[in-house]
Design a protein around this motif. Structure first.
Motif, short mmCIF file in Angstrom:
data_model
loop_
_atom_site.label_atom_id
_atom_site.label_comp_id
_atom_site.label_asym_id
_atom_site.label_seq_id
_atom_site.Cartn_x
_atom_site.Cartn_y
_atom_site.Cartn_z
N GLU A 1 -5.49 -61.23 2.67
CA GLU A 1 -6.26 -61.82 3.76
C GLU A 1 -7.53 -62.49 3.27
OE1 GLU A 1 -8.29 -60.47 8.04
OE2 GLU A 1 -6.91 -59.11 6.98
N PHE A 2 -8.24 -61.84 2.33
CA PHE A 2 -9.51 -62.38 1.84
C PHE A 2 -9.34 -63.29 0.62
CE2 PHE A 2 -11.09 -58.32 3.84
CZ PHE A 2 -11.75 -58.95 4.89
N GLY A 3 -8.17 -63.22 -0.02
CA GLY A 3 -7.97 -64.02 -1.21
C GLY A 3 -8.85 -63.59 -2.37
N ARG A 4 -9.20 -62.31 -2.43
CA ARG A 4 -10.05 -61.74 -3.48
C ARG A 4 -9.40 -60.46 -4.02
NH1 ARG A 4 -15.34 -63.79 -2.28
NH2 ARG A 4 -14.97 -65.64 -0.98
N LYS A 5 -9.78 -60.11 -5.23
CA LYS A 5 -9.37 -58.84 -5.79
C LYS A 5 -10.32 -57.77 -5.27
CE LYS A 5 -6.95 -56.41 -8.88
NZ LYS A 5 -5.49 -56.28 -8.83
N ILE A 6 -9.77 -56.73 -4.65
CA ILE A 6 -10.60 -55.66 -4.09
C ILE A 6 -10.24 -54.35 -4.78
CG2 ILE A 6 -11.26 -54.38 -2.01
CD1 ILE A 6 -10.39 -56.86 -0.40
N LEU A 7 -11.21 -53.76 -5.43
CA LEU A 7 -11.03 -52.47 -6.10
C LEU A 7 -11.82 -51.42 -5.33
CD1 LEU A 7 -11.54 -53.65 -9.80
CD2 LEU A 7 -9.39 -53.43 -8.55
N ILE A 8 -11.19 -50.31 -5.05
CA ILE A 8 -11.85 -49.22 -4.32
C ILE A 8 -11.99 -48.02 -5.25
CG2 ILE A 8 -11.78 -47.70 -2.32
CD1 ILE A 8 -12.08 -50.58 -1.52
N ALA A 9 -13.22 -47.63 -5.50
CA ALA A 9 -13.49 -46.48 -6.37
C ALA A 9 -13.60 -45.21 -5.53
CB ALA A 9 -14.79 -46.71 -7.15
N ALA A 10 -12.75 -44.21 -5.84
CA ALA A 10 -12.74 -42.95 -5.10
C ALA A 10 -13.80 -42.02 -5.69
CB ALA A 10 -11.35 -42.32 -5.18
N MET A 11 -14.97 -42.00 -5.07
CA MET A 11 -16.07 -41.20 -5.59
C MET A 11 -15.88 -39.71 -5.27
SD MET A 11 -17.52 -43.65 -7.03
CE MET A 11 -19.00 -42.88 -7.68
N PRO A 12 -16.30 -38.82 -6.15
CA PRO A 12 -16.09 -37.38 -5.96
C PRO A 12 -16.63 -36.89 -4.61
CG PRO A 12 -16.91 -37.83 -8.16
CD PRO A 12 -17.00 -39.12 -7.41
N GLU A 13 -15.87 -36.01 -3.96
CA GLU A 13 -16.22 -35.53 -2.62
C GLU A 13 -17.53 -34.74 -2.61
OE1 GLU A 13 -13.02 -33.55 -0.71
OE2 GLU A 13 -11.55 -35.08 -1.23
N ASN A 14 -17.81 -34.01 -3.69
CA ASN A 14 -19.04 -33.21 -3.72
C ASN A 14 -20.26 -34.03 -4.14
OD1 ASN A 14 -18.25 -33.62 -6.33
ND2 ASN A 14 -18.58 -31.49 -7.01
N PHE A 15 -20.04 -35.31 -4.36
CA PHE A 15 -21.13 -36.19 -4.83
C PHE A 15 -21.41 -37.32 -3.85
CE2 PHE A 15 -22.04 -40.16 -7.21
CZ PHE A 15 -23.30 -39.86 -7.68
N TRP A 16 -20.42 -37.65 -3.06
CA TRP A 16 -20.50 -38.86 -2.23
C TRP A 16 -20.37 -38.51 -0.76
CZ3 TRP A 16 -21.78 -43.32 -4.57
CH2 TRP A 16 -21.70 -44.51 -3.85
N ALA A 17 -21.27 -39.03 0.08
CA ALA A 17 -21.23 -38.75 1.52
C ALA A 17 -19.96 -39.34 2.16
CB ALA A 17 -22.47 -39.33 2.20
N TRP A 18 -19.48 -38.66 3.20
CA TRP A 18 -18.22 -39.02 3.86
C TRP A 18 -18.21 -40.48 4.33
CZ3 TRP A 18 -13.40 -37.39 4.82
CH2 TRP A 18 -12.71 -37.89 5.93
N ASN A 19 -19.28 -40.92 4.96
CA ASN A 19 -19.28 -42.27 5.54
C ASN A 19 -20.06 -43.29 4.71
OD1 ASN A 19 -21.74 -41.14 6.03
ND2 ASN A 19 -21.94 -41.91 8.12
N LYS A 20 -20.35 -42.95 3.45
CA LYS A 20 -21.12 -43.86 2.61
C LYS A 20 -20.18 -44.82 1.88
CE LYS A 20 -24.31 -43.96 -1.35
NZ LYS A 20 -25.02 -43.14 -2.36
N TYR A 21 -20.57 -46.10 1.80
CA TYR A 21 -19.83 -47.07 1.00
C TYR A 21 -20.82 -48.14 0.53
CZ TYR A 21 -19.87 -49.47 5.53
OH TYR A 21 -20.26 -50.03 6.73
N ARG A 22 -20.53 -48.73 -0.61
CA ARG A 22 -21.39 -49.78 -1.11
C ARG A 22 -20.63 -50.63 -2.14
NH1 ARG A 22 -25.74 -47.40 -5.53
NH2 ARG A 22 -24.23 -46.93 -7.17
N VAL A 23 -21.10 -51.85 -2.35
CA VAL A 23 -20.51 -52.70 -3.38
C VAL A 23 -21.19 -52.36 -4.70
CG1 VAL A 23 -22.11 -54.60 -2.79
CG2 VAL A 23 -20.03 -55.08 -4.09
N GLU A 24 -20.39 -51.92 -5.66
CA GLU A 24 -20.89 -51.53 -6.97
C GLU A 24 -20.96 -52.73 -7.91
OE1 GLU A 24 -22.05 -49.53 -10.45
OE2 GLU A 24 -22.30 -49.12 -8.31
N PHE A 25 -19.98 -53.65 -7.73
CA PHE A 25 -19.97 -54.83 -8.60
C PHE A 25 -19.24 -55.97 -7.90
CE2 PHE A 25 -18.00 -57.57 -11.78
CZ PHE A 25 -19.08 -57.87 -12.60
N GLN A 26 -19.68 -57.20 -8.16
CA GLN A 26 -18.97 -58.38 -7.69
C GLN A 26 -19.06 -59.46 -8.77
OE1 GLN A 26 -20.86 -60.04 -4.14
NE2 GLN A 26 -22.63 -58.73 -4.49
#
Length: 503
Positions: A458-483
């Motif tokens: 749909e976006f015509g881009r490569k999208i990589l999703i990094a699964a951050m550790p559950e004990n380190f990362w908040a449930w509803n937190k997300y951010r772009v790490e690199f573009q």
């Protein structure tokens, strides 16, 4: 008459959201998820199925009917629906194939409820196959207008055989030719349903109602709309056609094309987040505390920082009157139904109590859903009931926290996932990067992985999703790490030492 605007966030097919704004304030919000996205199956209120009677239970005068087969449903999708025998047009037997309509969605461990009395809503009329009655909406109060509409309905009914007609609230003041035009559309729909029922064996879906925005325009708005703003070009064309056909006074319709998501641009996203809070601040500095349970909703009124009235009596009355206005709005916004108990600030004088009750009743009289206010109890509480027509906002957007159980809640994973998608659309519009590396909670990353291929197309881009550790990362937190470039994004992902989806 309030100025009404409709703002529709329908760009992402996974979730449609429609906001109703009255006099600049958000008063109602309608949210609908794509069924494949949530995994709850394609069963929702208003759908018409050809079903098979699975089991009849005489002790409770009810039956279970099969709506779906095992091959087209997931484990958590309800296949069976509950049918009261009193809601059928004739006697039924085990194994019989019948036409039913969903009248109540599945809730928690309860199956959806269906009825054998099918009704097909239009803009101004409701067609009821198998009925011989005519009716006019009780919300039309003008006796002359009720008489006019009843006469038209009776004339229409006389030209039909085996159909009932209900005149909707929106028909008030509408010319007869529009009503008859609406009838012709409904009769064509019913013919299509009958043909499909004859050609297909049960269980199967026969009819699916229009999309969220179409239903809001058709069912929820009985007053004039000044403007409709939406963010999808295809839906924009459909709405223009719908409004031109069904609205005598055509509202202004605008297509939003900004980079910032439409709800974020108009401040609705913040309003939604506030609507999930227990505490609601009022302009005066007073505040409400709203607690929702399965049995009832309790609202507590507090003076907070409000001390500007000349004495305690006037401070209390002013706070309660302001609170009543916000409570009426919150009931609509949060879609609260059932029993509601309000603990207003104690008032000593009967005159003040009567003024508050009268003001509260007047505010709730403008509510589309019937609400009834009872007198103040000996404990100083105001009790009211409000019709439950759909899921409340909190049930739609949140679920019980897996850590603390019933004592807390978290945003549903499907809601966070579609937030991530809107975020990706926003940053993809702002730059020409080939790839994005997005960090999310590990569980959310796994949830998104099922839809990631479609998103990349749909976006015509490569999208990589990094699964951050559950004990380190908040449930509803997300951010772009690199573009950047695809190669750089993939190398960057490897350095995170976590599971990567989309690689």
């Amino acid at each position: 008459m309030p100025e009404v605007k409709i703002i529709a966030d329908v760009k992402e097919h996974e979730q449609a959201r429609v906001a109703i704004i009255e006099n600049g304030k958000l008063v109602e919000l309608f949210i609908e998820y794509d069924n494949e996205f949530t995994g709850v199956g394609s069963i929702r209120e208003g759908d018409i199925f050809k079903a098979r009677v699975e089991n009849i239970i005489p002790g409770i005068n009810a039956a279970f009917v099969t709506l779906k087969t095992k091959k087209n449903t997931s484990d958590n999708t309800p296949r069976n629906a509950f049918l009261y025998l009193s809601d059928t047009l004739r006697e039924i037997s085990h194994g019989q194939e019948i036409i039913v309509q969903i009248i109540k969605n599945a809730r928690k461990n309860k199956s959806p409820r269906v009825s054998g009395r099918v009704s097909i809503p239009g803009r101004w009329l409701v067609l009821v196959p198998g009925s011989n009655e005519t009716g006019v909406s009780r919300r039309i109060n003008n006796p002359d207008e009720r008489k006019r509409l009843k006469k038209i309905a009776d004339e229409i009914k006389n030209s039909l055989d085996g159909f009932g007609i209900i005149v909707r609230t929106a028909s008030e003041g509408v010319d007869e030719k529009f009503l008859r035009s609406d009838l012709n559309i409904l009769m064509s729909l019913w013919d299509e349903i009958k043909i499909k029922a004859e050609r297909n064996n049960a269980p199967c879906l026969l009819y699916r109602d229009t999309g969220t925005l179409g239903k809001v325009l058709r069912d929820e708005i009985s007053c004039n709309i000044s403007e409709i703003i939406l963010d999808d070009p295809d839906e924009y064309q459909r709405v223009k056609s719908f409004v031109k056909r069904f609205y005598p006074e055509t509202p202004e319709i605008n297509l939003y094309s900004g980079i910032t998501p439409i709800f974020e641009c108009y401040g609705i996203e913040d309003e939604i987040n506030r609507a999930l809070d227990r505490k609601v601040w009022l302009k005066s500095g007073a505040y409400l505390v709203i607690d929702q349970t399965e049995a009832l909703t309790v609202i507590d009124v507090n003076t907070g920082k409000f001390t500007s009235a000349p004495d305690m009596r006037h401070t209390t009355l002013a706070t309660n009157l302001e609170a009543a206005e916000e409570i009426a709005r919150q009931l609509r916004l949060r879609a609260v139904g059932g029993i509601v108990v309000v603990d207003f600030i104690d008032m000593e004088f009967d005159r003040d109590k009567n003024e508050l009750l009268k003001h509260f009743e007047n505010l709730l009289s403008h509510d589309r859903l019937k609400a009834r206010v009872f007198s103040i109890t000996q404990l100083g509480l105001v009790e009211l009931t409000r019709k439950r027509a759909r899921q409340d906002l909190k049930s739609i957007l949140t679920r019980n926290c897996p850590v603390c159980g019933d004592n807390g809640w978290i945003m549903k994973e499907e809601n966070i996932a579609v937030e991530v998608k809107r975020f990706i659309r926003k940053i993809s519009r702002a730059n020409n990067s080939q790839a994005f590396l997005i960090q999310t909670h590990a569980y959310i990353a796994g949830y998104i992985s099922d839809f990631l291929e479609d998103w990349q197309k749909e976006f015509g881009r490569k999208i990589l999703i990094a699964a951050m550790p559950e004990n380190f990362w908040a449930w509803n937190k997300y951010r772009v790490e690199f573009q950047g470039s695809i190669k750089e994004a993939e190398e960057h992902a490897k350095n995170l030492n976590v599971k990567i989806y989309g690689a």
